[in-house]
Scaffold this motif. Structure first.
Motif, short mmCIF file in Angstrom:
data_model
loop_
_atom_site.label_atom_id
_atom_site.label_comp_id
_atom_site.label_asym_id
_atom_site.label_seq_id
_atom_site.Cartn_x
_atom_site.Cartn_y
_atom_site.Cartn_z
N LEU B 184 -1.64 -50.78 32.59
CA LEU B 184 -1.53 -51.96 33.46
C LEU B 184 -0.09 -52.42 33.56
O LEU B 184 0.38 -52.81 34.63
CB LEU B 184 -2.42 -53.10 32.92
CG LEU B 184 -3.90 -52.98 33.23
CD1 LEU B 184 -4.67 -54.09 32.54
CD2 LEU B 184 -4.14 -53.04 34.73
N THR B 188 1.99 -52.75 36.95
CA THR B 188 2.30 -54.08 37.49
C THR B 188 3.63 -54.64 36.99
O THR B 188 4.17 -55.55 37.60
CB THR B 188 1.22 -55.09 37.13
OG1 THR B 188 1.17 -55.20 35.70
CG2 THR B 188 -0.14 -54.66 37.63
N MET B 196 -0.35 -60.73 36.24
CA MET B 196 -0.92 -59.39 36.41
C MET B 196 -1.99 -59.42 37.50
O MET B 196 -2.02 -58.58 38.40
CB MET B 196 -1.52 -58.94 35.09
CG MET B 196 -1.83 -57.47 35.00
SD MET B 196 -2.63 -57.13 33.41
CE MET B 196 -1.25 -56.96 32.32
N SER B 197 -2.84 -60.43 37.40
CA SER B 197 -3.92 -60.55 38.37
C SER B 197 -3.37 -60.65 39.79
O SER B 197 -3.87 -60.03 40.72
CB SER B 197 -4.75 -61.78 38.02
OG SER B 197 -5.39 -62.27 39.13
N LEU B 200 -1.97 -57.15 40.92
CA LEU B 200 -2.89 -56.01 41.02
C LEU B 200 -3.18 -55.67 42.48
O LEU B 200 -3.34 -54.51 42.83
CB LEU B 200 -4.21 -56.33 40.30
CG LEU B 200 -4.24 -56.08 38.81
CD1 LEU B 200 -5.62 -56.37 38.26
CD2 LEU B 200 -3.86 -54.65 38.49
N VAL B 203 -0.82 -53.15 44.07
CA VAL B 203 -0.66 -51.80 43.53
C VAL B 203 -1.14 -50.79 44.57
O VAL B 203 -2.21 -50.92 45.15
CB VAL B 203 -1.46 -51.66 42.23
CG1 VAL B 203 -1.49 -50.22 41.77
CG2 VAL B 203 -0.85 -52.55 41.16
N VAL B 206 -4.75 -47.08 43.22
CA VAL B 206 -5.61 -47.87 42.34
C VAL B 206 -6.23 -47.04 41.22
O VAL B 206 -6.80 -47.59 40.30
CB VAL B 206 -6.75 -48.55 43.15
CG1 VAL B 206 -6.20 -49.69 43.97
CG2 VAL B 206 -7.49 -47.55 43.99
N LEU B 209 -5.54 -47.96 37.72
CA LEU B 209 -6.14 -49.25 37.36
C LEU B 209 -7.56 -49.04 36.84
O LEU B 209 -7.99 -49.71 35.90
CB LEU B 209 -6.19 -50.18 38.57
CG LEU B 209 -4.85 -50.63 39.13
CD1 LEU B 209 -5.07 -51.64 40.23
CD2 LEU B 209 -4.00 -51.23 38.02
N TYR B 268 -8.90 -58.63 36.73
CA TYR B 268 -9.29 -57.71 37.79
C TYR B 268 -9.96 -58.45 38.95
O TYR B 268 -9.70 -58.17 40.11
CB TYR B 268 -10.24 -56.64 37.24
CG TYR B 268 -9.51 -55.47 36.62
CD1 TYR B 268 -9.29 -54.30 37.35
CD2 TYR B 268 -9.06 -55.52 35.32
CE1 TYR B 268 -8.63 -53.23 36.79
CE2 TYR B 268 -8.39 -54.46 34.75
CZ TYR B 268 -8.18 -53.30 35.49
OH TYR B 268 -7.53 -52.25 34.94
#
Lengths: 121, 493, 514
Positions: B184, B188, B196-197, B200, B203, B206, B209, B268
């Motif tokens: 992660l 990120t 991070m959220s 995401l 990105v 995926v 992830l 997530y």
């Protein structure tokens, strides 16, 4: 050919994955409790590589403020792994201590022998 | 000053307490320190949850380094709820510890035990309060390592094996978690969960992830013993010192469950977790296997601590079932079961602890006719047992009610039937203990047994009354849980 | 006091008794005084409530909301008032009887006995006054659990086996069938509250409606509709006062009461009649009535015969509501009360025989009427009431049931009632006749267990059974308040559709109705 090139370019990842799987295999397959811990340690160490690989920039140095250097490696992964190493050491130390106690209590550090004794007890 | 730094104090107070315990080295003094700390910590938690209810999320920059660069302590309603849960359980149980621990752990090691207990508490509170993914790993290991050592202090030599097994499994789980965080972070470039959220969504590829999600789920599931990753738990709970079992059963798995909630719903988000891969179906399937498999195994256990441990595995199934259902009532049911199971299982283990204190063990044979000799203890066991079964009027029912509603919202009548059937299995394993306790004549050691001492009886009964209280008045459990569920599903940060 | 306070008092009084009794476990006289006092106070409470309800008051109170959709709340409606009045009144009589019986037989663990008994009464009050399915279910389970120690009171292997069966069937049916039914109901209709005219209309129909009804009927194991009746004979291992009050009155009536309440206030009589989803219930109930009667005929153990008679009589109540006409619903409500006083009399008599002469079998009862005239006269009255002959209470319920069945053209129900009346006569009349008219079996004295040189049972027992026997006749002579309550239930129940029942002509003595 391109695929092979891809493989070679990411060799450091492959090493990490190999160490990881090898470590896990030892943990699962060995009955000797010390060897299990060695496997566990191997497994943990492989993760350090996963962190360090993307953090390192070829030709980069430590992040020191100086005019001579312009390319730095990312320090954060290194710091994180320093912490992880400490946690890893603590884990292995505790594990080994437990093995010592198990040896005192059961007279063996082989899992199958211990389980045999446990059934008798 | 103090009010501003409450989030830090929440973790630092027990940490300092642990160090103090080691320094004083005397068992009773260490107990006293642990007691004081355990009573201060919930006060902080109450203050925090009141602040959150009043003014929303608290963000605290550790050491003055602003997030996302520095480590952020972030208290939202879910954090505050888990903090309060863990610290309250500790506060209620600690008076109980003195005699129970004295009878099971030798003098020289008692101070160490309390130090470990406080460290474990530090770790769990840390997991629940930190907003930094890697910091959570450190706290996870702080709590896990101290737990391994606490288990190893059990009287039976098999406690050592249980601790060793747990150490191997737990470390694999933790390492999986670190791998996930590594991926992660690579994708990120941040470790702060909120940050991070947010990133995401940007990105490009995926797939990593999802690899991270897989590692994360398996790693944390190992820590909270989701079926079939539960093999460490029964032995660990069966052979640990009884006080440690009671405390861990009520709290340890809960902190790990908190972590997975955090990642699923805050980092997530529902769409990414449940939208693409059949994680919901998988969770429901595993939960059902836990509810039935572990319950059935519990029926065949003669060691009652072990029986309750298997029951814990089954109960964790109810919690994850709620997550898998992924709607507001389901999530409410899952979150509220964190609290309800903590209270219920805590009460059961404290009652069993009384029997261990008097009888030296908790084998089914030790329960013969104990209902006559230790009426209050056994009455408490029976009431808490009813809550495990989920009889209306007890805390356990509330959780199951929400789960049933959640299942019906999906149109799954069969799931409601399965819920009910699984409760019936718990009737069997609770019932056989109760039957032996009340319908056999006391013999052997039981003849001399008397009610457990007051300092143990009162904490046990506080827990027992709590199982009834939270079955009737639920604004602090279900009320908050449903708000948490709504927030989590809406993706509120 | 406000009626709300009285509702709470009715629940709390017996519960308080539970807490106070153990303090005096070394002073049996004081302990029993407490039981009697609290049952007297409970009776007063219920009496005041009864008068107010007859005046048309419908008090209700919400205690607490467990979660937003699950309130624990109470409301008194006529049917619940009948049930509470019956259970509350008979608790006094039963307490007097218990003292005679428990002491006469030197039963162990009497403190525990009185505690569980009081708890069971508290739960019964909760069931009677429950305003919604959740509250009802809560107390329904408390009733099961609190009576379990009573069933296993003797503590021997037979008692444990019986207790296990009792618990498994009652807990099993209620959790596997009833609880899902309640949750499903809530999910489909968004309500659990007992509402005049039902809550299903327009929201549930077709197969779902029938399925829900089945979940309720079989889920309410306490109603003992076959095949869920096995616990009732098994529970007969309990001491007789338990069988008398709980397994003739409180527990079983809680079952049929719940069935009636669910059909009247959840499904709605009219809605069920219109959709035809409940027609099958008639046959199940009829089958239970006949089958249980046939089994009862073959039992030699007195209490077992009474138990199967109870199974059969309970299904009368179910049959009566299943006819789905207002008049037969009145019959159902009246039969709940009528069967309660009559069956408790029969059990009292059975216990009296056991205490005085250790008689447990019907074959041992020859000529016993001469030695124990009070007991056997009461037994005869109870038996006649079971058959449904005047001048006993049993006649009332059957009269209304028959009337409802005939008006509705349910000739199957009429047939079942007539056949079962013959069967009832077949298993009660010979017992009564042989007890009074045949001489004592000369071989009886060879049986070691049987006491031959005995008179009547202890005074407490005789008083109790005389009272209930008198009650059986009194209820027939003065059915006014009972009828008023029962018809009030139906009036309310059909208010929505405005089909007020024709006030049927009462056979005798319906004076207070005017």
């Amino acid at each position: 050919m391109a695929a092979l090139q891809e493989l070679v370019n990411h060799y450091n990842h492959w090493i990490a994955v190999f160490l990881m799987v090898a470590g896990l295999y030892v943990v699962v397959a060995r009955g000797n409790m010390v060897k299990k811990l060695v496997g566990l340690s191997l497994f943990q160490t492989s993760v350090y590589l996963i962190y360090l690989t993307p953090g390192k920039i070829i030709g980069g140095t430590a992040p020191i403020l100086s005019d001579e250097f312009t390319v730095y490696s990312n320090p954060l992964p290194h710091v994180l792994i320093l912490t992880a190493i400490v946690v890893g050491i603590a884990t292995i130390a505790l594990g080994l201590a437990l093995v010592v106690r198990i040896n005192e209590a059961f007279g063996s550090i082989e899992e199958d022998e211990i389980f045999e004794k446990d059934v008798e007890a | 000053m103090i009010v501003d730094n409450l989030p830090a104090l929440q973790v630092i107070v027990p940490l300092l307490g642990a160090i103090l315990c080691v320094l004083v080295r005397r068992g009773w003094l260490a107990w006293f320190i642990a007691l004081v700390v355990s009573w201060i910590v919930p006060l902080i938690a109450v203050a925090l949850i009141l602040q959150v209810l009043d003014g929303g999320v608290i963000s605290y920059a550790m050491g003055g380094w602003a997030p996302p660069v520095g480590i952020e302590y972030r208290v939202d309603l879910l954090s505050a709820f888990v903090l309060l849960l863990i610290s309250m359980v500790g506060a209620v149980m600690l008076p109980y510890a003195n005699l129970s621990v004295e009878s099971e752990i030798s003098d020289g090691k008692r101070a160490w035990f309390y130090a470990l207990y406080l460290l474990c508490m530090t770790g769990m509170l840390g997991i629940s309060i930190t907003g930094d993914a890697f910091n959570a790993f450190v706290f996870l290991e702080v709590s896990s390592l101290s737990t391994y050592a606490m288990i190893a202090l059990g009287k039976d030599r098999r406690a050592l094996l249980a601790a060793y097994q747990y150490l191997i499994m737990g470390t694999i789980g933790a390492t999986f978690y670190v791998i996930a965080i590594g991926i992660l972070y690579t994708m990120t470039g941040t470790l702060n969960m909120v940050d991070m959220s947010g990133r995401l969504g940007d990105v490009a590829t995926v797939r990593p992830l999802f690899a991270a999600l897989a590692f994360l789920t398996v790693g944390i599931s190992l820590k909270f013993a989701l079926f079939p990753l539960h093999s460490w738990l029964p032995n660990a709970y069966a052979y640990a010192p009884t006080f440690a079992t009671a405390f861990l059963a009520s709290t340890a798995t809960k902190a790990a469950v908190y972590l997975i909630l955090r990642f699923f719903f805050s980092v997530y988000g529902v769409a990414l977790v449940f939208g693409i891969h059949p994680i919901s179906e998988m969770l429901i399937a595993l939960s059902l296997m836990a509810m039935f498999g572990a319950s059935i195994v519990a029926v065949y256990q003669d060691n009652i601590k072990r029986m309750l441990a298997y029951s814990s595995v089954a109960q964790i199934g109810y919690i994850t079932l709620g997550f898998g259902l992924a709607n507001v009532p389901g999530l409410t049911g899952g979150v509220v079961h964190l609290a309800n199971h903590a209270v219920t299982k805590g009460a059961l283990f404290l009652a069993v602890g009384g029997i261990v204190y008097r009888m030296g063990a908790a084998h089914l044979d030790d329960f013969k006719g104990i209902g006559k000799k230790m009426p209050l203890t056994m009455a408490g066991f029976t009431i808490a047992g009813l809550s495990i079964i989920g009889v209306p009027g007890t805390a356990g029912f509330i959780s199951k009610w929400y789960l049933a509603i959640a299942a019906l919202e999906h149109g799954w009548g069969w799931l409601v039937m399965l819920l009910v059937l699984s409760s019936l299995i718990s009737v069997i394993y609770i019932g056989r203990v109760v039957e032996v306790a009340y319908f056999r004549e006391p013999e052997g050691k039981v003849m001399n047994a008397t009610e457990m001492p007051l300092s143990m009886l009162i904490p046990a009964w506080v827990m027992i009354l709590a199982t009834i209280y939270f079955g009737i008045e639920t604004s602090w459990t279900a009320g908050i849980a449903s708000q948490i569920a709504t927030d989590l599903l809406a993706g509120v940060q | 006091m406000t009626s709300q306070t009285l509702i709470i008092l009715a629940l709390v009084l017996p519960a308080l008794t539970v807490l106070v009794i153990p303090l005096f476990h070394r002073q049996p006289n004081l302990r029993e005084t407490i039981t009697i006092t609290s049952s007297g106070l409970l009776f007063l409470t219920i009496l005041i409530l009864l008068i107010r309800v007859l005046d048309g008051e419908r008090p209700s109170i919400e205690l607490i909301r467990v979660v937003p959709d699950l309130p624990i709340s109470f409301a008194i409606e006529p049917l619940g008032m009948i049930f509470a009045a019956v259970a509350g009144t008979l608790w006094i009589v039963n307490s007097i009887y218990s003292i005679g019986y428990m002491r006469g037989n030197n039963e162990p663990r009497q403190t525990q006995f009185y505690m569980c008994f009081a708890l069971a009464i508290s739960a019964t009050m909760g069931i009677a006054f429950a305003d919604n399915l959740f509250t009802l279910f809560l107390f329904y389970e408390v009733l099961t659990l609190s009576t379990y120690p009573l069933v296993t009171h003797k503590g021997n292997a037979e008692a444990k086996a019986g207790g296990r069966k009792y618990l498994i069937i009652l807990l099993g049916t209620s959790t596997v069938l009833l609880l899902p039914a309640i949750i499903w109901t809530w999910f489909l209709t968004g309500s659990m509250t007992f509402t005049i005219g039902g809550i299903m209309a327009g929201k549930v129909d077709g197969l779902t409606l029938g399925l829900l009804l089945a979940l309720y009927v079989f889920g309410i194991g306490k109603a003992a509709v076959m095949p869920m009746h096995g616990w009732l004979p098994a529970a007969m291992v309990a001491p007789t006062p338990v069988s008398a009050l709980l397994h003739a009155v409180a527990v079983v009536k809680a079952g049929v009461f719940t069935v009636v309440k669910v059909i009247v206030y959840i499904f709605g009589i009219d809605y069920l009649a219109d959709t035809g989803a409940g027609d099958w219930l008639l046959y199940i109930a009829g089958f239970t009535i006949l089958m249980a009667s046939v089994i009862a005929l073959r039992q030699d153990n007195l209490k077992r015969r009474l138990a199967f008679s109870t199974v059969s009589q309970l299904s009368y109540v179910v049959l009566a509501v299943a006819i789905l006409s207002p008049i037969s619903a009145i019959g159902a409500a009246m039969h709940i009360a009528a069967h309660a006083v009559s069956k408790i009399t029969l059990f009292f008599a059975a216990g009296s025989l056991y205490t005085a002469a250790h008689i447990t079998k019907i074959s041992q009862m020859r000529g016993i009427g001469r030695k124990m005239p009070w007991t056997m006269t009461a037994f005869a009255i109870g038996g006649i009431s079971m058959i449904g002959l005047p001048p006993t209470a049993g006649f009332l319920g059957k009269w209304f049931m028959l009337q409802g069945a005939m008006e509705g053209g349910k000739w199957v129900a009429v047939g079942i009632i007539i056949i079962s009346t013959i069967l009832n006569a077949g298993y009660f009349l010979p017992v009564i006749v042989s007890a009074f008219l045949r001489p004592v079996d000369p071989n009886a004295s060879k049986d070691k267990d049987i006491v031959t040189d005995h008179g009547e049972a202890p005074l407490g027992i005789v008083i109790a059974l005389t009272l209930t026997a008198a009650g059986t006749i009194a209820l027939f002579l003065f059915p006014g308040p009972l009828y008023e309550l029962a018809s009030a239930m139906v009036d309310m129940g059909t208010e929505v559709t405005n089909v007020a029942p024709e006030p049927p002509a009462l056979p005798v003595g319906g004076n207070s109705h005017e």
